[in-house]
Motif scaffolding. Structure first.
Motif, PDB file in Angstrom:
ATOM      1  N   LYS A   1      27.491  33.510  36.874  1.00 21.96           N
ATOM      2  CA  LYS A   1      28.537  34.378  36.342  1.00 21.96           C
ATOM      3  C   LYS A   1      29.061  35.302  37.447  1.00 21.96           C
ATOM      4  O   LYS A   1      30.273  35.440  37.643  1.00 21.96           O
ATOM      5  CB  LYS A   1      27.953  35.209  35.195  1.00 21.96           C
ATOM      6  N   ALA A   2      28.118  35.900  38.179  1.00 21.87           N
ATOM      7  CA  ALA A   2      28.515  36.881  39.193  1.00 21.87           C
ATOM      8  C   ALA A   2      29.303  36.241  40.327  1.00 21.87           C
ATOM      9  O   ALA A   2      30.163  36.872  40.929  1.00 21.87           O
ATOM     10  CB  ALA A   2      27.267  37.576  39.741  1.00 21.87           C
ATOM     11  N   MET A   3      29.011  34.992  40.634  1.00 25.10           N
ATOM     12  CA  MET A   3      29.739  34.373  41.750  1.00 25.10           C
ATOM     13  C   MET A   3      31.112  33.892  41.331  1.00 25.10           C
ATOM     14  O   MET A   3      31.925  33.488  42.170  1.00 25.10           O
ATOM     15  CB  MET A   3      28.914  33.261  42.410  1.00 25.10           C
ATOM     16  N   GLY A   4      31.408  33.974  40.031  1.00 28.18           N
ATOM     17  CA  GLY A   4      32.765  33.677  39.593  1.00 28.18           C
ATOM     18  C   GLY A   4      32.968  32.286  39.033  1.00 28.18           C
ATOM     19  O   GLY A   4      34.068  31.752  39.072  1.00 28.18           O
TER      20      GLY A   4
ATOM     21  N   ASN B   1      31.176  44.234  39.512  1.00 28.37           N
ATOM     22  CA  ASN B   1      31.870  42.947  39.443  1.00 28.37           C
ATOM     23  C   ASN B   1      32.265  42.567  38.012  1.00 28.37           C
ATOM     24  O   ASN B   1      32.599  41.421  37.734  1.00 28.37           O
ATOM     25  CB  ASN B   1      31.063  41.832  40.115  1.00 28.37           C
TER      26      ASN B   1
ATOM     27  N   VAL C   1      30.542  42.226  35.333  1.00 28.16           N
ATOM     28  CA  VAL C   1      29.591  41.545  34.443  1.00 28.16           C
ATOM     29  C   VAL C   1      29.232  42.507  33.316  1.00 28.16           C
ATOM     30  O   VAL C   1      29.059  42.100  32.171  1.00 28.16           O
ATOM     31  CB  VAL C   1      28.340  41.088  35.229  1.00 28.16           C
TER      32      VAL C   1
ATOM     33  N   ARG D   1      35.910  37.937  40.900  1.00 22.57           N
ATOM     34  CA  ARG D   1      34.505  37.832  41.330  1.00 22.57           C
ATOM     35  C   ARG D   1      34.359  36.966  42.573  1.00 22.57           C
ATOM     36  O   ARG D   1      33.395  37.098  43.328  1.00 22.57           O
ATOM     37  CB  ARG D   1      33.641  37.264  40.204  1.00 22.57           C
TER      38      ARG D   1
ATOM     39  N   ILE E   1      34.043  38.643  45.730  1.00 19.76           N
ATOM     40  CA  ILE E   1      32.829  39.436  45.876  1.00 19.76           C
ATOM     41  C   ILE E   1      31.623  38.505  45.923  1.00 19.76           C
ATOM     42  O   ILE E   1      31.303  37.841  44.947  1.00 19.76           O
ATOM     43  CB  ILE E   1      32.668  40.393  44.667  1.00 19.76           C
TER      44      ILE E   1
END
Lengths: 528, 247
Positions: free
Chosen positions: A429-432, B52, B54, B78, B81
């Motif tokens: 999720k965080a990496m997109g 970010n 989340v 995201r 980043i």
């Protein structure tokens, strides 16, 4: 005992059946009882009870049989007769009982099968009397059915004894037994209890004593050994011929008639019906005994026995060209087809539904419980439940196998999806990654080994369960097994069981190969 | 780009009724490494996940990379980043190469550009080229962490979010990796936000320190400044116990 209809059931299925020929009928009846519930639903549902659907011209004529020796031989006779007359024929032999055959006939999935007048009257029409052929025809006509001319013999109860005993005591008729009180009359337990067995017989003839009971499987041998003097039998049992027994004539006409005759759909082409009528009156009890015995105790199979009888009528039939390997190949292909056609959608839908629900805990549980519930339904019953919905043949079998395959696939998929390391999901999720990308590149590849393991389990279960599908006319490797059970022929059973087992092993290897190709070694599901 | 890579104004975040962060106001310098230091449960990771998108704040506003954290097409945001976690979080079914290049492939980069960038990163992070086609399970913890950092840097992001990426390593690999990272960070000119509970690591890597505690910011400022003039109380004790000899 299929032909006699819905008598109370006794004993396990199918190995504890009572004699070789008897085993066939009893085994058949037990299976029939398992299917009777479903068939009863079908009978109650709208189209089946009313007008039969019209037959489709140009399609092969579907010939069916119940799963006992005589049924197969008669159906093979009908099939070969049609084939030699230039008609295309499809065989749906070994269906699990009277009601399955009858419902299939009503639904238009079967065009003809051999039935017995007594069974038609009692089991299907629920009549207590013994109507004439004309009366029976009038009764089935509104359903779009027709009973063609009987084959000629009457397969009813008889009392049988050995030649020496008959000679010594001057026995030719049942009445001759009345004064012969010293004889050891020993009958099957079922005959002892049935209304059309000993109780009725005793009233009709005035027997004031009760015989003792014996397991029918032992009765013929006991007669041959001189341990008993008289027992009951079916008049076309091959054993009567094999043991050279004497049948005592039913001089008071007590036993109802069970005349075998082709029961057809009335909308069958006239030429086909005409062709089928050529068998009317061509079989005596002795003929039928000989045909039964040839299959049970000699080297004949249904096709060759039928061909032999047709030749005696001047009709040349090859008695089916397909040899052992041909049959094996056809059954194996059919089996694979049933399994694969069930498994593929089960994988797609099982995985698809799992993907839709795995993020919601209660939905996942509902899915697993639901699929688990399906799994607890005994396979023969699940197959039976499919009959009212999908008729007989491949369709209901495939649906049943599909339902069976869902649990292992859905359970493995949901479990794999919900147990993916949450850190990986946080990273994804965080990496997109989008939801879809997360599914495609993280969740599914990680779940794949487990999904494959589920599919593998499902495949092996399906290959095993598909052998039972022969009871509802789906064919496959269950065909020789069902026939083998009907004939108490172990070699025949093995012709289905061994390839089915090999197929299951092959499926294991195939899935292992797929897993090797798709999954790095460290992620593969550990072998147990 | 502005002077700040991230700006928090009166930010609060609660889980159910429990406020994890309250009144957080921070301005983190761009193209430098900022360290967020504090004990477990003090809200460090929460702060990172607010940056970010989340997690979303329950109070205040957050600007990241020159604008508010978007609510739509957050994936595109995201991808500017990079993200690395303790234990690396490499996807076990993908090789090092596939892990590192996943986003670039999804972005449709041409193959040569991907290969070029991949080799550049292996070099920068000191990862042997021979490891490129190994699976994570075949790598040591330090190698995995290097691969994780390569993955975070693949798209040449404007900012890195690092959630204790060096914590689980043995002391020697840790020092080595920190040095390697510091040089890579300078070379890439990327802003970095490092969450750690280790004051030493923070002092070694960060130009800007944020000390979190009791649900808020206890002290924030240039690393040299904080070390020289710690606020009395918790911050001073933290520095004394963890950095005694360095000061």
């Amino acid at each position: 005992m299929t032909r006699r209809g819905a008598a109370p059931q006794r004993g396990g299925w199918p190995t504890s059946a009572r004699s070789r020929a008897g085993a066939a009928r009893h085994g058949a009846r037990n299976a029939a009882t398992a299917l009777a519930f479903a068939a009863a639903i079908a009978a109650a549902s709208a189209p089946a009870a009313g007008e039969a659907a019209p037959a489709d011209a140009g399609k092969p004529i579907v010939v069916a049989s119940k799963n006992f020796n005589e049924g197969y031989i008669l159906a093979e006779l009908l099939a070969q007769l049609l084939e030699t007359g230039g008609f295309a024929v499809e065989r749906r032999f070994g269906l699990g009982g009277t009601l399955v055959c009858y419902e299939a006939l009503l639904a238009g999935e079967v065009d003809v099968y051999p039935e017995y007048t007594g069974t038609l009257a009692r089991a299907i029409l629920k009549r207590e009397d013994s109507p004439s052929a004309q009366a029976l025809n009038a009764a089935v006509a509104p359903s779009g059915l027709e009973l063609l001319g009987a084959f000629g013999y009457n397969n009813t109860y008889v009392l049988a004894t050995t030649r020496p005993v008959a000679r010594e005591h001057g026995l030719a008729t049942v009445s001759d037994l009345v004064p012969a009180r010293q004889l050891r009359v020993t009958v099957s337990h079922e005959f002892l209890e049935r209304g059309d067995g000993w109780p009725g017989l005793a009233r009709a003839y005035g027997f004031d004593w009760a015989p003792s009971g014996i397991e029918h499987g032992l009765a013929y041998q006991a007669l041959a050994d001189g341990a008993i003097d008289v027992t009951d039998a079916y008049s076309t049992d091959g054993e009567l011929l094999r043991y050279n027994l004497v049948m005592l004539r039913d001089d008071k006409g007590f036993f109802p008639e069970y005349l075998a005759a082709p029961l057809v759909r009335a909308d069958l082409p006239a030429a086909a019906k005409e062709r089928l009528r050529r068998l009317a009156g061509t079989l005596t009890e002795a003929n039928m005994q000989a045909l039964n015995a040839a299959v049970l105790f000699e080297d004949a199979n249904f096709a060759s026995a039928a061909a032999q009888h047709l030749r005696s009528l001047g009709i040349e039939s090859e008695g089916r060209g397909i040899g052992f390997w041909g049959v094996l190949g056809r059954n194996t292909l059919r089996h694979l087809e049933l399994t694969a056609v069930a498994l593929l959608p089960a994988v797609v839908i099982g995985v698809g539904v799992s993907i839709l629900v795995f993020r919601v805990a209660w939905l996942s549980r509902a899915l697993i419980y639901g699929a688990g519930l399906l799994q607890t339904i005994p396979s023969i019953a699940l197959l039976a439940f499919m009959i009212p919905l999908f008729g007989i043949g491949a369709a209901p079998a495939i649906v049943a196998l599909f339902l069976y395959s869902l649990l292992p696939i859905a359970r493995n998929t949901v479990t794999a999806l919900v147990t993916v390391d949450p850190v990986l999901l946080r990273v994804a999720k965080a990496m997109g990654l989008t939801r879809w990308q997360e599914l495609r590149h993280v969740l599914l590849p990680l779940a794949a080994p487990s999904v494959l393991a589920g599919a593998r389990t499902a495949a092996v279960i399906s290959i095993g369960t598909a052998t039972l599908a022969a009871f509802i006319g789906a064919g496959g490797l269950g065909d020789p097994i069902v026939t083998g059970l009907a004939l108490n022929n172990h070699a025949l059973i093995l012709q289905g069981a061994v390839p089915a087992a090999l197929l299951a092993i092959a499926a294991e290897f195939a899935f292992e190969g797929v897993e090797r190709a798709l999954t790095p070694q460290h992620l593969r599901v550990a072998r147990t | 780009m502005s002077e700040h890579c991230a700006r928090f104004r009166d930010v609060g975040k609660r889980f159910d009724d429990l406020w994890v962060l309250r009144d957080v106001s921070l301005e983190l310098p761009a193209r430098h490494t900022s360290a967020i230091v504090g004990e477990s449960g003090c809200g460090k990771t929460t702060l990172l996940q607010l940056a970010n998108g989340v997690l979303r704040p329950d109070a205040g506003a957050i600007d990241v990379l020159g604008g508010p954290v978007p609510t739509t097409d957050v994936e595109t945001f995201r991808r500017r980043i990079g993200y690395a976690v303790q234990g690396a979080g490499l996807f076990p079914h993908l090789t090092v190469r596939a892990n590192v290049t996943l986003l670039a492939r999804l972005e449709g980069w041409p193959a040569e550009r991907i290969a070029e960038r991949f080799e550049e990163l292996l070099d920068e992070m000191g990862l042997a080229a021979g490891l490129a086609d190994q699976y994570p399970i075949q790598l040591s913890g330090g190698q995995q962490q290097r691969a994780g950092l390569c993955r975070a840097l693949m798209l040449k992001p404007d900012m890195l979010l690092l959630d204790e990426p060096f914590s689980a390593l043995d002391p020697i690999s840790r020092v080595e990796l920190c040095e390697q990272f510091a040089s890579a960070q300078r070379q890439e000119g990327v802003s970095a936000l490092l969450v750690t509970h280790d004051m030493r690591e923070a002092a070694q890597l960060a130009d800007y320190l944020v000390i979190l505690g009791e649900g808020g910011v206890l002290q924030a400022g240039a690393t040299t400044e904080v070390i020289a003039k710690p606020h009395p109380g918790y911050v001073e004790r933290l520095l004394n116990t963890q950095l005694g000899d360095l000061r």
